[in-house]
Design an enzyme around this catalytic site. Structure first.
Site, PDB file in Angstrom:
ATOM      1  N   ARG A 152      43.618  51.901  38.074  1.00 41.15           N
ATOM      2  CA  ARG A 152      42.311  52.626  38.301  1.00 41.15           C
ATOM      3  C   ARG A 152      42.612  53.733  39.061  1.00 41.15           C
ATOM      4  O   ARG A 152      43.458  53.980  40.162  1.00 41.15           O
ATOM      5  CB  ARG A 152      41.331  51.717  39.401  1.00 41.15           C
ATOM      6  CG  ARG A 152      40.377  50.783  38.817  1.00 41.15           C
ATOM      7  CD  ARG A 152      39.498  50.261  39.323  1.00 41.15           C
ATOM      8  NE  ARG A 152      39.627  50.099  40.839  1.00 41.15           N
ATOM      9  CZ  ARG A 152      38.747  49.896  41.912  1.00 41.15           C
ATOM     10  NH1 ARG A 152      37.555  49.874  41.360  1.00 41.15           N
ATOM     11  NH2 ARG A 152      39.089  49.560  43.027  1.00 41.15           N
ATOM     12  N   ASP A 159      48.084  44.592  45.302  1.00 41.33           N
ATOM     13  CA  ASP A 159      49.139  44.717  46.721  1.00 41.33           C
ATOM     14  C   ASP A 159      49.497  43.622  47.508  1.00 41.33           C
ATOM     15  O   ASP A 159      50.430  43.167  47.852  1.00 41.33           O
ATOM     16  CB  ASP A 159      48.264  45.586  47.614  1.00 41.33           C
ATOM     17  CG  ASP A 159      48.394  47.242  46.961  1.00 41.33           C
ATOM     18  OD1 ASP A 159      49.389  47.487  46.347  1.00 41.33           O
ATOM     19  OD2 ASP A 159      47.750  47.960  47.701  1.00 41.33           O
TER      20      ASP A 159
HETATM   21  C1  PRP Z   1      42.588  46.329  40.051  1.00 43.98           C
HETATM   22  C2  PRP Z   1      42.551  45.140  39.554  1.00 43.98           C
HETATM   23  C3  PRP Z   1      42.084  45.373  38.235  1.00 43.98           C
HETATM   24  C4  PRP Z   1      40.980  46.674  38.496  1.00 43.98           C
HETATM   25  C5  PRP Z   1      39.546  46.424  38.776  1.00 43.98           C
HETATM   26  O1  PRP Z   1      43.765  47.171  39.591  1.00 43.98           O
HETATM   27  O2  PRP Z   1      43.515  44.181  39.245  1.00 43.98           O
HETATM   28  O3  PRP Z   1      42.699  45.814  37.098  1.00 43.98           O
HETATM   29  O4  PRP Z   1      41.585  47.152  39.589  1.00 43.98           O
HETATM   30  O5  PRP Z   1      38.949  47.382  38.850  1.00 43.98           O
HETATM   31  P1  PRP Z   1      37.723  47.719  37.961  1.00 43.98           P
HETATM   32  O6  PRP Z   1      37.034  46.683  37.393  1.00 43.98           O
HETATM   33  O7  PRP Z   1      36.797  48.861  38.674  1.00 43.98           O
HETATM   34  O8  PRP Z   1      38.290  48.258  36.785  1.00 43.98           O
HETATM   35  P2  PRP Z   1      44.757  48.258  40.326  1.00 43.98           P
HETATM   36  O9  PRP Z   1      44.035  49.613  39.636  1.00 43.98           O
HETATM   37  O10 PRP Z   1      44.470  48.220  41.830  1.00 43.98           O
HETATM   38  O11 PRP Z   1      46.075  48.379  39.726  1.00 43.98           O
HETATM   39  P3  PRP Z   1      47.242  47.165  40.110  1.00 43.98           P
HETATM   40  O12 PRP Z   1      46.919  46.067  39.264  1.00 43.98           O
HETATM   41  O13 PRP Z   1      48.422  47.980  39.517  1.00 43.98           O
HETATM   42  O14 PRP Z   1      47.414  46.951  41.547  1.00 43.98           O
HETATM   43  N1  URA Z   2      40.929  45.962  42.498  1.00 42.10           N
HETATM   44  C1  URA Z   2      41.247  45.068  43.599  1.00 42.10           C
HETATM   45  O1  URA Z   2      42.423  44.715  43.497  1.00 42.10           O
HETATM   46  N2  URA Z   2      40.290  44.495  44.442  1.00 42.10           N
HETATM   47  C2  URA Z   2      39.014  45.013  44.499  1.00 42.10           C
HETATM   48  O2  URA Z   2      38.234  44.626  45.412  1.00 42.10           O
HETATM   49  C3  URA Z   2      38.712  45.895  43.559  1.00 42.10           C
HETATM   50  C4  URA Z   2      39.701  46.312  42.549  1.00 42.10           C
END
Ligand code: PRP
Ligand code: URA
Length: 210
Positions: A103, A204
């Site tokens: 995101r 994270d």
């Molecule tokens: C987080 C989570 C989802 C997304 C959800 O990923 O694992 O993929 O956010 O948010 P949304 O419904 O608003 O799209 P992130 O972008 O933090 O990436 P990561 O998994 O690489 O940490």
């Molecule tokens: N992605 C996450 O990892 N946590 C949240 O709460 C929203 C998006």
């Protein structure tokens, strides 16, 4: 299509541990795997069975076995990776595809960076994995990828640990055929797109990159 909120006591207990900010990465990772296993157990309840002859040490009998159904497990990178092993444990024959989406921190819109999927997606039932369903942007983009590669929307089940009303609504509006399995539908999103109360940033916490 249905939203299944998984109320099993083991899932709810482990989810509370996941929410706890005092839970460190090692325990968090293990708990994500355990909850994923339990969620997959619930999400595969409708797999079709057929009779199968089997010889016990004492006599022949008719058992039941899953009809040669093809399955694919598809994590949304990166946090979805944390759920894969827990499901492979139950379904070792499943193929594993990967979709890379993150995101954008400012716009909260999904940015795609990787996609490697089994070639015969059209013939497979798909478990799409991501611990968090927040705005729904990442899940909708991932499903779009799957469909472009031949998947049938009604063959996709989306498994997430924590969701919120906004994400559920966005996903249902875009793809009403996709069933959602979640351990909780939380209250809201904050101004930075984090689920409240949620469990923080799942990626994270899984990978210790806070
Ligand atoms: C987080 C989570 C989802 C997304 C959800 O990923 O694992 O993929 O956010 O948010 P949304 O419904 O608003 O799209 P992130 O972008 O933090 O990436 P990561 O998994 O690489 O940490
Ligand atoms: N992605 C996450 O990892 N946590 C949240 O709460 C929203 C998006």
């Amino acid at each position: 299509m249905a939203v299944h909120i998984l109320e099993h006591p083991l899932i709810q207990h482990k989810l509370t541990l996941l929410r706890d900010s005092a839970t460190g990465s090692k325990d968090f990772r293990e708990l994500v795997q355990e909850v994923a296993t339990l969620m997959a157990y619930e999400a595969t309840r409708d797999l079709p069975l057929e009779d199968q002859e089997v010889s016990t040490p004492l006599q022949k009998t008719t058992g039941r076995a899953i009809v040669g159904k093809k399955l694919a497990i598809v994590p949304i990178l990166r946090a979805g990776l944390g759920m894969v092993q827990g499901i492979e444990r139950l379904i070792p024959a499943a193929r594993v595809g990967h979709i890379g989406i993150y995101r954008d921190e400012t716009t909260l819109r999904p940015v795609e960076y990787f996609c490697k999927l089994p070639v015969d997606l059209a013939e497979r039932d798909i478990l799409l994995l991501d611990p968090m369903l927040a705005t729904g942007g990442s899940a909708v983009a991932a499903i779009h990828f799957l469909i472009r590669r031949g998947a049938r929307p009604e063959s996709i089940k989306f498994l997430c640990l924590v969701s919120c009303p906004q994400g559920v609504q966005a996903l249902q509006q875009a793809y009403p055929e996709v069933e959602i399995f979640t351990a909780a539908v939380d209250e809201a999103l904050n101004s930075r797109g984090y689920i409240l109360p949620g469990l923080g940033d799942a990626g994270d916490r899984i990978f210790g990159t806070m």
